[in-house]
Design a protein around this motif. Sequence first.
Motif, PDB file in Angstrom:
ATOM      1  N   PRO A   1       0.829  -1.200   0.000  1.00 36.73           N
ATOM      2  CA  PRO A   1       0.000   0.000   0.000  1.00 36.73           C
ATOM      3  C   PRO A   1       0.868   1.256   0.000  1.00 36.73           C
ATOM      4  CG  PRO A   1      -0.214  -1.212   2.079  1.00 36.73           C
ATOM      5  CD  PRO A   1       0.729  -1.993   1.228  1.00 36.73           C
ATOM      6  N   ALA A   2       0.258   2.374  -0.385  1.00 42.39           N
ATOM      7  CA  ALA A   2       0.986   3.643  -0.336  1.00 42.39           C
ATOM      8  C   ALA A   2       1.493   3.870   1.081  1.00 42.39           C
ATOM      9  CB  ALA A   2       0.067   4.796  -0.760  1.00 42.39           C
ATOM     10  N   ARG A   3       2.670   4.464   1.196  1.00 44.54           N
ATOM     11  CA  ARG A   3       3.283   4.688   2.491  1.00 44.54           C
ATOM     12  C   ARG A   3       2.551   5.811   3.223  1.00 44.54           C
ATOM     13  NH1 ARG A   3       8.337   7.137   4.362  1.00 44.54           N
ATOM     14  NH2 ARG A   3       8.767   7.993   2.309  1.00 44.54           N
ATOM     15  N   THR A   4       2.318   5.639   4.495  1.00 45.73           N
ATOM     16  CA  THR A   4       1.680   6.679   5.300  1.00 45.73           C
ATOM     17  C   THR A   4       2.654   7.071   6.405  1.00 45.73           C
ATOM     18  OG1 THR A   4       0.685   5.033   6.753  1.00 45.73           O
ATOM     19  CG2 THR A   4      -0.620   5.730   4.873  1.00 45.73           C
ATOM     20  N   GLU A   5       2.504   8.294   6.885  1.00 45.94           N
ATOM     21  CA  GLU A   5       3.379   8.748   7.969  1.00 45.94           C
ATOM     22  C   GLU A   5       2.646   9.839   8.740  1.00 45.94           C
ATOM     23  OE1 GLU A   5       7.206  10.091   6.579  1.00 45.94           O
ATOM     24  OE2 GLU A   5       7.905  10.579   8.601  1.00 45.94           O
ATOM     25  N   ARG A   6       2.736   9.777  10.033  1.00 46.66           N
ATOM     26  CA  ARG A   6       2.156  10.813  10.866  1.00 46.66           C
ATOM     27  C   ARG A   6       3.249  11.817  11.175  1.00 46.66           C
ATOM     28  NH1 ARG A   6      -2.721  11.549  13.057  1.00 46.66           N
ATOM     29  NH2 ARG A   6      -2.730  12.641  15.062  1.00 46.66           N
ATOM     30  N   MET A   7       2.950  13.112  10.971  1.00 48.63           N
ATOM     31  CA  MET A   7       3.986  14.126  11.231  1.00 48.63           C
ATOM     32  C   MET A   7       3.316  15.447  11.584  1.00 48.63           C
ATOM     33  SD  MET A   7       5.454  14.741   7.331  1.00 48.63           S
ATOM     34  CE  MET A   7       5.298  13.130   6.567  1.00 48.63           C
ATOM     35  N   PRO A   8       4.075  16.341  12.225  1.00 50.66           N
ATOM     36  CA  PRO A   8       3.485  17.634  12.598  1.00 50.66           C
ATOM     37  C   PRO A   8       3.385  18.561  11.385  1.00 50.66           C
ATOM     38  CG  PRO A   8       5.511  17.129  13.855  1.00 50.66           C
ATOM     39  CD  PRO A   8       5.457  16.183  12.714  1.00 50.66           C
ATOM     40  N   LEU A   9       2.372  19.405  11.389  1.00 49.64           N
ATOM     41  CA  LEU A   9       2.216  20.405  10.337  1.00 49.64           C
ATOM     42  C   LEU A   9       3.303  21.471  10.446  1.00 49.64           C
ATOM     43  CD1 LEU A   9      -1.626  21.135  10.295  1.00 49.64           C
ATOM     44  CD2 LEU A   9      -0.239  20.363   8.341  1.00 49.64           C
ATOM     45  N   ALA A  10       3.814  21.883   9.291  1.00 52.06           N
ATOM     46  CA  ALA A  10       4.817  22.951   9.287  1.00 52.06           C
ATOM     47  C   ALA A  10       4.168  24.316   9.451  1.00 52.06           C
ATOM     48  CB  ALA A  10       5.614  22.916   7.977  1.00 52.06           C
ATOM     49  N   GLU A  11       2.918  24.431   9.060  1.00 46.66           N
ATOM     50  CA  GLU A  11       2.207  25.713   9.226  1.00 46.66           C
ATOM     51  C   GLU A  11       0.731  25.420   9.470  1.00 46.66           C
ATOM     52  OE1 GLU A  11       1.308  26.901   4.588  1.00 46.66           O
ATOM     53  OE2 GLU A  11       3.256  27.508   5.407  1.00 46.66           O
ATOM     54  N   GLY A  12       0.026  26.395  10.001  1.00 49.52           N
ATOM     55  CA  GLY A  12      -1.398  26.222  10.283  1.00 49.52           C
ATOM     56  C   GLY A  12      -2.189  26.068   8.985  1.00 49.52           C
ATOM     57  N   VAL A  13      -3.296  25.311   9.051  1.00 49.22           N
ATOM     58  CA  VAL A  13      -4.157  25.149   7.875  1.00 49.22           C
ATOM     59  C   VAL A  13      -5.608  25.336   8.309  1.00 49.22           C
ATOM     60  CG1 VAL A  13      -2.562  23.518   6.776  1.00 49.22           C
ATOM     61  CG2 VAL A  13      -4.456  22.636   8.158  1.00 49.22           C
ATOM     62  N   ARG A  14      -6.449  25.715   7.348  1.00 51.14           N
ATOM     63  CA  ARG A  14      -7.891  25.781   7.578  1.00 51.14           C
ATOM     64  C   ARG A  14      -8.531  24.674   6.754  1.00 51.14           C
ATOM     65  NH1 ARG A  14      -9.316  29.659  10.475  1.00 51.14           N
ATOM     66  NH2 ARG A  14     -11.516  29.243   9.999  1.00 51.14           N
ATOM     67  N   SER A  15      -9.688  24.198   7.172  1.00 50.36           N
ATOM     68  CA  SER A  15     -10.371  23.174   6.416  1.00 50.36           C
ATOM     69  C   SER A  15     -11.870  23.440   6.439  1.00 50.36           C
ATOM     70  CB  SER A  15     -10.050  21.780   6.962  1.00 50.36           C
ATOM     71  OG  SER A  15     -10.502  20.783   6.067  1.00 50.36           O
ATOM     72  N   VAL A  16     -12.596  22.650   5.650  1.00 47.31           N
ATOM     73  CA  VAL A  16     -14.045  22.805   5.560  1.00 47.31           C
ATOM     74  C   VAL A  16     -14.670  21.746   6.454  1.00 47.31           C
ATOM     75  CG1 VAL A  16     -16.033  22.767   4.003  1.00 47.31           C
ATOM     76  CG2 VAL A  16     -13.788  23.552   3.179  1.00 47.31           C
ATOM     77  N   PRO A  17     -15.326  22.152   7.533  1.00 47.29           N
ATOM     78  CA  PRO A  17     -15.900  21.143   8.436  1.00 47.29           C
ATOM     79  C   PRO A  17     -16.899  20.272   7.677  1.00 47.29           C
ATOM     80  CG  PRO A  17     -16.068  23.366   9.371  1.00 47.29           C
ATOM     81  CD  PRO A  17     -15.626  23.528   7.958  1.00 47.29           C
ATOM     82  N   GLY A  18     -16.900  18.996   8.009  1.00 50.05           N
ATOM     83  CA  GLY A  18     -17.812  18.068   7.339  1.00 50.05           C
ATOM     84  C   GLY A  18     -17.210  17.401   6.127  1.00 50.05           C
ATOM     85  N   LYS A  19     -16.050  17.895   5.655  1.00 49.91           N
ATOM     86  CA  LYS A  19     -15.390  17.252   4.507  1.00 49.91           C
ATOM     87  C   LYS A  19     -13.988  16.807   4.917  1.00 49.91           C
ATOM     88  CE  LYS A  19     -17.689  19.761   0.798  1.00 49.91           C
ATOM     89  NZ  LYS A  19     -17.513  20.500  -0.460  1.00 49.91           N
ATOM     90  N   ARG A  20     -13.584  15.639   4.397  1.00 50.16           N
ATOM     91  CA  ARG A  20     -12.194  15.246   4.603  1.00 50.16           C
ATOM     92  C   ARG A  20     -11.362  15.985   3.558  1.00 50.16           C
ATOM     93  NH1 ARG A  20     -10.702   9.043   5.583  1.00 50.16           N
ATOM     94  NH2 ARG A  20     -12.583   9.354   6.838  1.00 50.16           N
ATOM     95  N   GLN A  21     -10.363  16.700   4.022  1.00 47.22           N
ATOM     96  CA  GLN A  21      -9.562  17.522   3.122  1.00 47.22           C
ATOM     97  C   GLN A  21      -8.232  16.820   2.838  1.00 47.22           C
ATOM     98  OE1 GLN A  21      -9.049  21.250   1.190  1.00 47.22           O
ATOM     99  NE2 GLN A  21     -10.365  21.369   2.983  1.00 47.22           N
TER     100      GLN A  21
END
Lengths: 398, 398
Positions: free
Chosen positions: A325-345
């Motif tokens: 499967p595609a490689r996954t990795e958990r890591m901290p964000l380099a900068e803040g992000v905004r998202s649309v609630p109710g949708k996976r971004q």
Amino acid sequence: MTRIPFDEHARFVRSLLAPLGARPTERVAVADALGRTTASPVESPIDLPPFRNSQMDGLAVRAADVAGAPVELPVVGESAAAPGEPTPLAAGTAVRIMTGAPVPDGADAVVPVEDTEAVDGSGSVRILRARAAGEYVREAGSDLAAGGDVLPAGIRLAPRHLAAAAASGLTELLVRERVRVAVVSTGSELVEPGTPLGPGELPDANGVALRSAVDACGAVVVHAGRVRDDVARLRAELDAAVDAGAELILTSGGISKGAYEVVRELIEPRGAWVGSVAMQPGGPQATGVHRGVPLIAFPGNPVSAQLSFALFVAPSLRAIAGLPPARTERMPLAEGVRSVPGKRQFLRGNRTADGLAMPVGGPGSHLVAALAASELLIVIPESIEALAAGAEVDTVYL
Amino acid sequence: MTRIPFDEHARFVRSLLAPLGARPTERVAVADALGRTTASPVESPIDLPPFRNSQMDGLAVRAADVAGAPVELPVVGESAAAPGEPTPLAAGTAVRIMTGAPVPDGADAVVPVEDTEAVDGSGSVRILRARAAGEYVREAGSDLAAGGDVLPAGIRLAPRHLAAAAASGLTELLVRERVRVAVVSTGSELVEPGTPLGPGELPDANGVALRSAVDACGAVVVHAGRVRDDVARLRAELDAAVDAGAELILTSGGISKGAYEVVRELIEPRGAWVGSVAMQPGGPQATGVHRGVPLIAFPGNPVSAQLSFALFVAPSLRAIAGLPPARTERMPLAEGVRSVPGKRQFLRGNRTADGLAMPVGGPGSHLVAALAASELLIVIPESIEALAAGAEVDTVYL
């Protein structure tokens, strides 16, 4: 228009593709089998190694004859790595032997050349060190006995697997057939890349993108086409895909809420699901069946189409082809992000040298250059409206 | 025979291959460029997106006209994702617009369809929400301006890169030529796999192993051959390899201390280095030049040949092709191991479900089936005679 959760659509597409996992098989030459997947365990018809041979350059002896080393033995012959059967070894003699050469009947040990010295003018050798029976002798079948499995079923063939098959004397391997896929771009605005663009025209990026993505997943494109927004032409194109043997049809474009939605117009009246998935980019999605062949329809925006393929279709195709499967990795964000609630971004981004997820190019689904400059997707869950720099996120490598 | 440290030989082979890094270039069709490596930055000749277009299905308006929403505007036309130039928008009017369609001159915002409602029988639309200039409008060049680099030099092309190239209207990409390699197996005992084996005969596994390993490193085999232990034949074979355009020749067999060492006999008198590397398996190694072409000679044992390729040659070829280096991981041993002091040992093994390095099949260099059953090499340093279960070791994935 119904809007369904991301995971529900992913599960549904997976179930639609599951029957493709029962692959027909085909025989291919070992030399052409790199990257293919074994359809069954592969038996070696011969012992590996096929005959008892020497692990060293040295002298083949009877262990009993050298137990009292140092001893002198007459050298009565030679065994090289070459066709032919060496003469059996008589008690009290030695035979010069090369690495890999057959050990003569009667011999049961090899004394490495560095533990011997020539006896001047005598044709004899002085054995300086005793060796137990079996030392430096590779028994026939000691790697694998004839009839044993040299390869298991379901592995993606790497060079070392082909080497073992060849060493077993095999010339062909039974592998899974690749999944046969058709790729159809829709949209009256699309032209073949390289064609001079008139007003309102765009090069078709989805054709190349999906064809190469299918390739990269170990499947094979058996039909590719592009149609303008004309239902009759689309139907003919899908018919051609089925006639070409496609087991899976992928389309891009024509499933949104606008006035010219050619895929929707063709498949929705025949019971397909055309709707919206709570995700960004890639909201509009559809699944149906054309003449018995599963059809997965992606939105026309190239970024949406590529991400939809990567998230919904690639996992099944990769698993069928024996790819990880595609490689996954958990890591901290380099900068803040905004998202649309109710949708996976799914933001596009890169891993910084410090191991942080750095978004690239904003959330727009038209940012094909930004996607090309990214190595991973940053996944922002449905519940999130904003995340600060340093927040841990899941990422999926492209 | 000189014996040199592993790292010294690795460094020397790397320096011998370094000139191959200066690759000639060639143009290939975008559709055929998957997995190739860009030779230069790739400019987009057009803006991405090429024209100002709508991010939503909705109504194209002047932001100033909807500032006092709710307002009603007459719908005077439509802009679809299709060839052609939409009529410019007059003040106080709206145009129905589809996602991706050109935004008419005069319009500077798009109101999503969900923020509007039809006004019965009037041909007008009620705009329920104000939108600022630029909202839901994708400006031409907002992803990448014409003349900007859509791809950098030196990247291995994945589907998303080909998509961006196609979106830029490109049909060909300038890529690095693949390194052209010849593979020659030596050994009178070797026969084509599938040939019934006489006494002392072995199927040639190294041919398939090295050819497919070259492939998997993004290089291309331009010549492959097999010769018995005959210096004149070997010379002819190497000449044929050079004539076929090989830039690198790999041989297996014929470099040990035995009596029939055909590669040694040919190349050592001409100044090649033939010696021993402090490693196991794979001790005998040689490097030379044949008619100006670098020649790397591996021992004939298939396991030794494959590991020698993976450890000495693959890193350079992978780097030239833009492939990442082999994955390494430090993990504890699942069981104790013994090693030969003074030699770097490469045991074959697998990572257990618990994340431990489990040796497979013993240290013997003839264990082709055991190598096929392994996913990694367990590296035991020169200084070590024995390690207990739980000791941390470096591993290299195959």
